[in-house]
Structures are given as C-alpha cells and as structure tokens.
Design an enzyme around this catalytic site. Sequence first.
Site, PDB file in Angstrom:
ATOM      1  CG  PHE A 130      -1.834   1.222   1.224  1.00 50.02           C
ATOM      2  CD1 PHE A 130      -2.903   1.292   0.344  1.00 50.02           C
ATOM      3  CD2 PHE A 130      -1.602   2.297   2.073  1.00 50.02           C
ATOM      4  CE1 PHE A 130      -3.733   2.411   0.317  1.00 50.02           C
ATOM      5  CE2 PHE A 130      -2.425   3.417   2.054  1.00 50.02           C
ATOM      6  CZ  PHE A 130      -3.496   3.471   1.175  1.00 50.02           C
ATOM      7  CG  ASP A 215       5.710   3.607   1.403  1.00 52.78           C
ATOM      8  OD1 ASP A 215       5.798   4.257   2.464  1.00 52.78           O
ATOM      9  OD2 ASP A 215       4.654   3.510   0.749  1.00 52.78           O
ATOM     10  CE  LYS A 244       0.334   5.823   7.507  1.00 52.69           C
ATOM     11  NZ  LYS A 244      -1.067   5.903   7.830  1.00 52.69           N
TER      12      LYS A 244
END
Length: 396
Positions: A130, A215, A244
Amino acid sequence: MTITPLMPVYPRCGVRPVRGEGAYLFGEDGQQYLDFASGIAVNALGHAHPRLTKAIADQAATLMHVSNLYGSPQGEHLAQRLVDNTFADTVFFTNSGAEAVECAIKTARRYHFANGNPQRHTLITFDTAFHGRTLGAISATNQAKMRDGFEPLLPGFAYAKFNDLEGALALIDDNTAGFLVEPIQGEGGIRQASHEFLTGLRKACDEHGLLLVLDEVQCGYGRTGKFFAHELYGITPDIMAVAKGIGGGFPLGACLATEEAAKGMVAGTHGSTYGGNPLAMAAGEAILDVMLEDGFLENVTAMGDRLRQGLEQMIPNHDHLFDSVRGTGLMLGLKLKSDSRAFVAFARDNHNLLLVSAGENVVRILPPLVIDESHIAECIDKLSTAARVYVPAADD
Ligand SMILES: Cc1ncc(COP(=O)(O)O)c(C=O)c1O
C-alpha cells in the site's frame, strides 16, 4: 439527495472523537477510548503533546505560510537535521504519504532520465503493498480494491511477490528503474520483509545500477524502535518516502534521497504549494526534538517488547481466536483465526479500545510511541476481556 456532505469514501464507525490527551481519545458523547491506533501510526507523541502543540501555536502566531518561491530557513533547518540523522543528502517536504511516494517515483524516473536512460522507468513493487491513494500510488500496487474503476493507471510498474527475492530479480529487464518496497507492510498485515529479501534487493540494485526506493511512511519515524526500519536490516535506500509520524498529526511528509539518486531533481522539476511551509516545519522540528532525545527510541523498543510479551502470554488463553503476534517495536500485529474487522469493531464498541484491521486478518496495534507499562497493561486487559466474551460470526 442521499449523498452525505462528506464524500462517503470511508465506512466510518460510530466513534466521533472531539478531544485527545496522551494515549486517550474522548468522543462527542463523553466516552473515553484507549487509542492504540494513533490515527494509523501518526500520533507518535500521542494526543495534545505540549511540545508539539506549543510549537504549532507559536509558529502559527509568527508565520504560517509563505511560498516556496522564497528562501526557507525553516525548511533548510529541518532538512539538515534529517540529512544529519539518515542516509539522505537532500529532502523534499510534502503534505502526505502519497505525495512523498509520488516524489519518490518521480525522483527514480528522473535519475535514469538524467543518466540518458529514459527507458528505465519501471519500478518493481510487491503484492499487498500500500503506497497511498493517488493515481501513481494505486498504480504501484496490484490490489484490485484500490485500483478498480480508476483505470487507465500509470504505466511503469511490475509486480512481484513480497519476500520472494528470486521472483523479484526475475522481473528485472532493460526497463527496470528499481524496487519500491515497504520494509514492513502495514495495510498488508504487518508483513515484515525478511533479511534475505531486503538485503537481496539492495544487492541487486548495486549490481544492476537500480534504485532501492523504500516506503517508510508507516514503519518509519521511530515506530520500530529504530529511527527508520531499514536500520534493522543494515542497509540504506537510495530514495525513501516518509510521512505519518514525521508530523505527529500535522499533515507532513518527506521524500529523502541521496545526492546521486536526486541528480535529476533540478529546479522546475517538482513542487508543492504547501510542502514544507513554516507551520509544518515547526511541527516537524518539535517531533524530532522529542524523538531524538536520549532514551526515546530505546523506550519504543522496550515497550514494544513488553507489549509483544503480553500479547504472546495472552494468546494461549484465547487460542480459539488469536493465532500469533507479528511485527517489531510498536508496529505489532495480532493474527486472528477469524475476521479481524469484526473483532476490531467489537473491542472498540464494547471495550473502548481502538485498534486497526489490516490484511490477512491481522489486528494492527499501533500505540503512540510515548506509552508506558500502564497503557500496555490496560490494552492487554481490554483485549483479553473482549476475547473472553467475543463470539466470531459463523461465516468469519
Ligand atoms: C506504507 C504507506 N505508504 C503510503 C501511505 C499513504 O499515506 P497518506 O495516506 O498520508 O497519503 C500509507 C498510508 O497508510 C502507508 O501506510
């Protein structure tokens, strides 16, 4: 009209938070929740951390936004600190994880373009990955649930099996730019790259002149007890997407790169109106101040070990429901023998414990990085109380 004013793309639950404090959220109706979801690995310092809120308030009162047309003392300072503490030589600030991934994809393509190899545009990515919801990011995953109905997608991606080094290497051809991979897949179900897999990808990049793009939007920024998860593997990437935890709740992301990998990213090739504005930089500085203090990351490791121990001790008492624990630091997953979404909803609605479901029927446990043993004890208590009374639906 039946459509809601908020575009109905999320199946939102009944919890409606209006206030947060440390590891707790408080709903509109006064209910108190233990937040072991942290906005999906975002609230690294918990809610309303005084250093973060003060930094944002002070900066908002001083200078919130200016264009990237002007010099950025704030951006230069935070970028320098990231450079000093990572593999990277340069940083582009974004407002989200997907934008950090977009910048990483563009940086990789542009590297080969600058080297006179524009045909080397394909990134090899991995199943159940994702990378976000932009067209580029959904093109980088082969998950139908993200992609259906949004075609035509961006060309230039090939898909291999996660943790299958041979399969990934077999996809390398004249068009390959590199690999894009999460060291620990979050949405995919807290699936950790094996040592052999990640170090093998690094080696292949070195041998074939490819770029390793990581990532670390979910697994980075202290979550595993290391500043970045790739440190657990003893390797460094060429390019890395971060978000985040870097803003702790303020919308901030970053694309980090080595000087070599960023050689194509010259003036005019990329940009963002808001990316790296003074308000975002103040939030990023405050997070980094706290995270780089002596003992912060060690405490994440210690609390991660305690939480894992508690979960492992609990499993045999509820082995009709719980299977195993996976993950590292405070990025943990509890694998269930039945539907994880149903159990997450049960724990939330009946025991005021917030968790997040992920692939492979895994319950993600992503507490703030500042929890102490009392929060862990409370979480284990809520989980085992919930497990004692929970009855999985027959078709789970
Ligand atoms: C590994 C990973 N990459 C990218 C993203 C996208 O980040 P954002 O939602 O901030 O665009 C996420 C979000 O969950 C993620 O977990």
